[in-house]
Design a protein around this motif. Sequence first.
Motif, PDB file in Angstrom:
ATOM      1  N   TYR A  23       0.823  -1.212   0.000  1.00 45.27           N
ATOM      2  CA  TYR A  23       0.000   0.000   0.000  1.00 45.27           C
ATOM      3  C   TYR A  23       0.856   1.261   0.000  1.00 45.27           C
ATOM      4  CZ  TYR A  23      -4.297  -2.654   0.675  1.00 45.27           C
ATOM      5  OH  TYR A  23      -5.358  -3.502   0.519  1.00 45.27           O
ATOM      6  N   ILE A  24       1.958   1.259   0.728  1.00 41.26           N
ATOM      7  CA  ILE A  24       2.866   2.412   0.715  1.00 41.26           C
ATOM      8  C   ILE A  24       3.447   2.601  -0.683  1.00 41.26           C
ATOM      9  CG2 ILE A  24       5.110   3.243   1.551  1.00 41.26           C
ATOM     10  CD1 ILE A  24       4.335   1.995   4.298  1.00 41.26           C
ATOM     11  N   VAL A  30       1.227   6.526  -7.113  1.00 45.71           N
ATOM     12  CA  VAL A  30       0.225   7.502  -7.549  1.00 45.71           C
ATOM     13  C   VAL A  30       0.748   8.930  -7.373  1.00 45.71           C
ATOM     14  CG1 VAL A  30      -2.067   8.450  -7.066  1.00 45.71           C
ATOM     15  CG2 VAL A  30      -1.735   5.968  -7.167  1.00 45.71           C
ATOM     16  N   LEU A  31       1.293   9.233  -6.201  1.00 51.25           N
ATOM     17  CA  LEU A  31       1.750  10.598  -5.925  1.00 51.25           C
ATOM     18  C   LEU A  31       2.945  10.999  -6.799  1.00 51.25           C
ATOM     19  CD1 LEU A  31       1.457  10.678  -2.021  1.00 51.25           C
ATOM     20  CD2 LEU A  31      -0.088  11.705  -3.708  1.00 51.25           C
ATOM     21  N   ILE A  32       3.935  10.146  -6.879  1.00 52.81           N
ATOM     22  CA  ILE A  32       5.136  10.477  -7.650  1.00 52.81           C
ATOM     23  C   ILE A  32       4.836  10.562  -9.137  1.00 52.81           C
ATOM     24  CG2 ILE A  32       7.419   9.618  -8.353  1.00 52.81           C
ATOM     25  CD1 ILE A  32       7.728   8.645  -5.407  1.00 52.81           C
ATOM     26  N   ASN A  33       4.039   9.639  -9.646  1.00 50.52           N
ATOM     27  CA  ASN A  33       3.734   9.680 -11.076  1.00 50.52           C
ATOM     28  C   ASN A  33       2.819  10.841 -11.434  1.00 50.52           C
ATOM     29  OD1 ASN A  33       5.200   7.511 -12.462  1.00 50.52           O
ATOM     30  ND2 ASN A  33       4.199   6.251 -10.930  1.00 50.52           N
ATOM     31  N   THR A  34       1.978  11.272 -10.503  1.00 52.57           N
ATOM     32  CA  THR A  34       1.189  12.481 -10.736  1.00 52.57           C
ATOM     33  C   THR A  34       2.121  13.688 -10.830  1.00 52.57           C
ATOM     34  OG1 THR A  34      -0.714  11.555  -9.573  1.00 52.57           O
ATOM     35  CG2 THR A  34      -0.648  13.943  -9.821  1.00 52.57           C
ATOM     36  N   GLY A  35       3.085  13.748  -9.924  1.00 54.03           N
ATOM     37  CA  GLY A  35       4.074  14.822  -9.971  1.00 54.03           C
ATOM     38  C   GLY A  35       4.898  14.791 -11.247  1.00 54.03           C
ATOM     39  N   LEU A  36       5.330  13.606 -11.655  1.00 61.67           N
ATOM     40  CA  LEU A  36       6.098  13.479 -12.887  1.00 61.67           C
ATOM     41  C   LEU A  36       5.273  13.892 -14.102  1.00 61.67           C
ATOM     42  CD1 LEU A  36       8.008  10.127 -12.273  1.00 61.67           C
ATOM     43  CD2 LEU A  36       8.946  12.450 -12.254  1.00 61.67           C
ATOM     44  N   PHE A  37       4.002  13.545 -14.093  1.00 64.83           N
ATOM     45  CA  PHE A  37       3.119  13.960 -15.188  1.00 64.83           C
ATOM     46  C   PHE A  37       3.052  15.481 -15.258  1.00 64.83           C
ATOM     47  CE2 PHE A  37      -1.094  15.606 -16.253  1.00 64.83           C
ATOM     48  CZ  PHE A  37      -1.123  15.298 -17.601  1.00 64.83           C
ATOM     49  N   TRP A  52       7.364   6.096 -19.400  1.00 65.60           N
ATOM     50  CA  TRP A  52       8.301   4.982 -19.215  1.00 65.60           C
ATOM     51  C   TRP A  52       8.375   4.591 -17.745  1.00 65.60           C
ATOM     52  CZ3 TRP A  52       9.840   2.201 -23.147  1.00 65.60           C
ATOM     53  CH2 TRP A  52       9.849   2.764 -24.410  1.00 65.60           C
ATOM     54  N   ILE A  53       8.520   5.582 -16.890  1.00 62.73           N
ATOM     55  CA  ILE A  53       8.611   5.329 -15.450  1.00 62.73           C
ATOM     56  C   ILE A  53       7.307   4.731 -14.945  1.00 62.73           C
ATOM     57  CG2 ILE A  53       8.930   6.422 -13.187  1.00 62.73           C
ATOM     58  CD1 ILE A  53      10.575   8.589 -14.814  1.00 62.73           C
ATOM     59  N   THR A  54       6.198   5.339 -15.349  1.00 64.38           N
ATOM     60  CA  THR A  54       4.881   4.884 -14.912  1.00 64.38           C
ATOM     61  C   THR A  54       4.618   3.442 -15.349  1.00 64.38           C
ATOM     62  OG1 THR A  54       4.057   7.155 -15.069  1.00 64.38           O
ATOM     63  CG2 THR A  54       2.412   5.408 -15.024  1.00 64.38           C
ATOM     64  N   THR A  55       4.976   3.126 -16.572  1.00 65.44           N
ATOM     65  CA  THR A  55       4.730   1.781 -17.110  1.00 65.44           C
ATOM     66  C   THR A  55       5.532   0.713 -16.371  1.00 65.44           C
ATOM     67  OG1 THR A  55       4.236   2.681 -19.297  1.00 65.44           O
ATOM     68  CG2 THR A  55       4.845   0.349 -19.176  1.00 65.44           C
ATOM     69  N   PHE A  56       6.837   0.910 -16.253  1.00 75.09           N
ATOM     70  CA  PHE A  56       7.665  -0.130 -15.636  1.00 75.09           C
ATOM     71  C   PHE A  56       7.428  -0.254 -14.135  1.00 75.09           C
ATOM     72  CE2 PHE A  56       9.968   0.533 -19.645  1.00 75.09           C
ATOM     73  CZ  PHE A  56       9.905  -0.776 -20.104  1.00 75.09           C
ATOM     74  N   TRP A  57       7.209   0.861 -13.471  1.00 69.11           N
ATOM     75  CA  TRP A  57       6.877   0.808 -12.044  1.00 69.11           C
ATOM     76  C   TRP A  57       5.521   0.120 -11.878  1.00 69.11           C
ATOM     77  CZ3 TRP A  57       7.164   5.781  -8.530  1.00 69.11           C
ATOM     78  CH2 TRP A  57       7.040   5.405  -7.187  1.00 69.11           C
ATOM     79  N   GLY A  58       4.587   0.415 -12.775  1.00 72.37           N
ATOM     80  CA  GLY A  58       3.263  -0.219 -12.735  1.00 72.37           C
ATOM     81  C   GLY A  58       3.345  -1.724 -12.923  1.00 72.37           C
TER      82      GLY A  58
END
Length: 90
Positions: A23-24, A30-37, A52-58
């Motif tokens: 959960y952490i 969610v928070l970091i990828n929103t910021g990156l977006f 790229w970051i969002t996909t691989f982390w996802g």
Amino acid sequence: MNNYDETAYSEAKKKVEKLKKFYINLISYVLINTGLFLINFLTSPGNWWFLWITTFWGIGLIIKYFKLFNLNLFGKKWEEEKIKEYMEKE
């Protein structure tokens, strides 16, 4: 507590710790990828590098989710069910 209770408690505690970490990680995702977006949108909207970051982390999160909730699509349980299914057909 007897030995069985201690073992059960220990296993339950490990599962809760893994769930908490998941959960952490999900909230961080969610928070970091929103910021990156937002950074990507404001600085270079034509080049969507944050994907790229969002996909691989996802993908990593999905793998952790499957492991955490024992959702092994082709594991032992699946094999046993398929064996029973084929045996019933014959």
